[in-house]
Motif scaffolding. Structure first.
Motif, PDB file in Angstrom:
ATOM      1  N   HIS A   1       0.862  -1.195   0.000  1.00 35.47           N
ATOM      2  CA  HIS A   1       0.000   0.000   0.000  1.00 35.47           C
ATOM      3  C   HIS A   1       0.896   1.242   0.000  1.00 35.47           C
ATOM      4  O   HIS A   1       1.430   1.623   1.033  1.00 35.47           O
TER       5      HIS A   1
ATOM      6  N   PHE B   1      -6.540   6.738  -4.642  1.00 35.19           N
ATOM      7  CA  PHE B   1      -6.668   7.522  -3.412  1.00 35.19           C
ATOM      8  C   PHE B   1      -7.039   8.955  -3.748  1.00 35.19           C
ATOM      9  O   PHE B   1      -7.120   9.356  -4.909  1.00 35.19           O
TER      10      PHE B   1
ATOM     11  N   HIS C   1       1.310   5.205  -2.217  1.00 32.08           N
ATOM     12  CA  HIS C   1       0.799   6.106  -3.266  1.00 32.08           C
ATOM     13  C   HIS C   1       1.979   6.725  -4.001  1.00 32.08           C
ATOM     14  O   HIS C   1       2.392   7.853  -3.724  1.00 32.08           O
TER      15      HIS C   1
ATOM     16  N   ALA D   1       1.652   2.981   3.462  1.00 28.56           N
ATOM     17  CA  ALA D   1       0.635   3.914   2.950  1.00 28.56           C
ATOM     18  C   ALA D   1       1.234   5.289   2.669  1.00 28.56           C
ATOM     19  O   ALA D   1       0.579   6.313   2.841  1.00 28.56           O
TER      20      ALA D   1
ATOM     21  N   GLU E   1      -8.640   1.929  -2.724  1.00 26.24           N
ATOM     22  CA  GLU E   1      -9.094   1.664  -1.414  1.00 26.24           C
ATOM     23  C   GLU E   1     -10.448   2.326  -1.192  1.00 26.24           C
ATOM     24  O   GLU E   1     -10.553   3.540  -1.085  1.00 26.24           O
TER      25      GLU E   1
END
Ligand code: ZN
Length: 269
Positions: free
Chosen positions: A7, A34, A9, A218, A106
């Motif tokens: 996970h 996201f 970005h 994340a 997500e």
């Protein structure tokens, strides 16, 4: 040690981050769709983002020897406008056959609002219809417990959703057990300021075991650390965890879950 970052970005990160992750042993990075830090003004903004996630970013990652996978959805922070969400969701099916797309995510809740819940239901429906894996974002702080309960209810109420094909991310001490009890996977997010510290994540592993659990950074455009997973692996080593147990959490577990997509392949496998 090899690891998978399940996970991150990466569209918000620099090439230095890719290089440091590769040096730390990262073999693959998975990028859920996201919020960009600002609200997009139209479905066309999402169309371009989905192209970026499925065409451009895998090429950028490949320059550093990393495989790049992604998840597609409209995130809960932009789900207040249900009409916009419906238009974005309508764009997604044509991207699902692209080789690096792992599923729908997500998705989830942010403020637990009625509109967010409606858009969550629409995207669970999308995942069920196209037999996709699901990655769920749970709300922060005081909204987390209620939000996690609401999300689990939506997922359990749909008989087509198999729990072992769902990962609930950003679990904490008060939500991890209900996720595992539901037969789903749980993700622990390692953040410098909020969410989990490495010590708290390792405490949870020691309490609940290491089945159906993974670690992720994340990392995004905010305060976050793309090396949080290998740093936590090192912390596990210091606390006396065996190499095989560490590799299970940072490599074998995410691989086992993600392989259910039918698309998650690493070079040597
Ligand atoms: Zn995220």
């Amino acid at each position: 040690m090899r690891y998978i970052e399940p996970h991150a970005h990466m569209v918000s990160r620099t090439t230095d981050d890719y290089q440091r992750m590769a040096l730390a042993g990262c073999e693959a990075v998975c990028e859920p769709a996201f919020w960009a830090g600002f609200d997009r003004s139209s479905p066309a903004g999402f169309y371009d983002y989905f192209c970026q996630l499925t065409e451009h970013e895998p090429k950028r990652a490949a320059k550093f020897g990393l495989k790049h996978f992604c998840w597609l959805c409209i995130n809960s922070k932009e789900a207040e406008d249900v009409k916009l969400a419906e238009e974005v969701i309508a764009l997604i099916p044509k991207f699902l056959n692209r080789p690096n797309v792992l599923g729908i995510g997500e998705i989830g809740l942010n403020k637990n609002s009625r509109n967010e819940l409606r858009v969550l239901e629409l995207q669970v429906e999308l995942a069920a219809k196209f037999n996709q894996l699901i990655l769920v974002h749970t709300p922060h702080l005081e909204d987390k417990l209620k939000g996690t309960r609401l999300i689990l209810d939506v997922l359990k109420n749909d008989q087509r959703i198999r729990p072992e094909r769902v990962i609930i991310d950003h679990v904490e001490e008060h939500t991890v057990e209900m996720v595992l009890d539901a037969g789903m996977w749980a993700g622990m997010t390692l953040y410098p300021e909020t969410k989990c510290t490495p010590a708290r994540a390792i405490d949870m592993l020691e309490t609940y075991g290491n089945e159906r659990l993974w670690l992720n950074s994340a990392c995004d455009w905010g305060v976050s650390d793309p090396l949080a997973v290998p740093k936590t692996a090192l912390e596990m080593k210091k606390r006396g965890h065996r190499t095989t147990a560490i590799e299970k959490v940072v490599f074998s577990n995410p691989k086992r879950f993600l392989k259910q997509s039918g698309k998650f392949e690493l070079p040597e496998n």
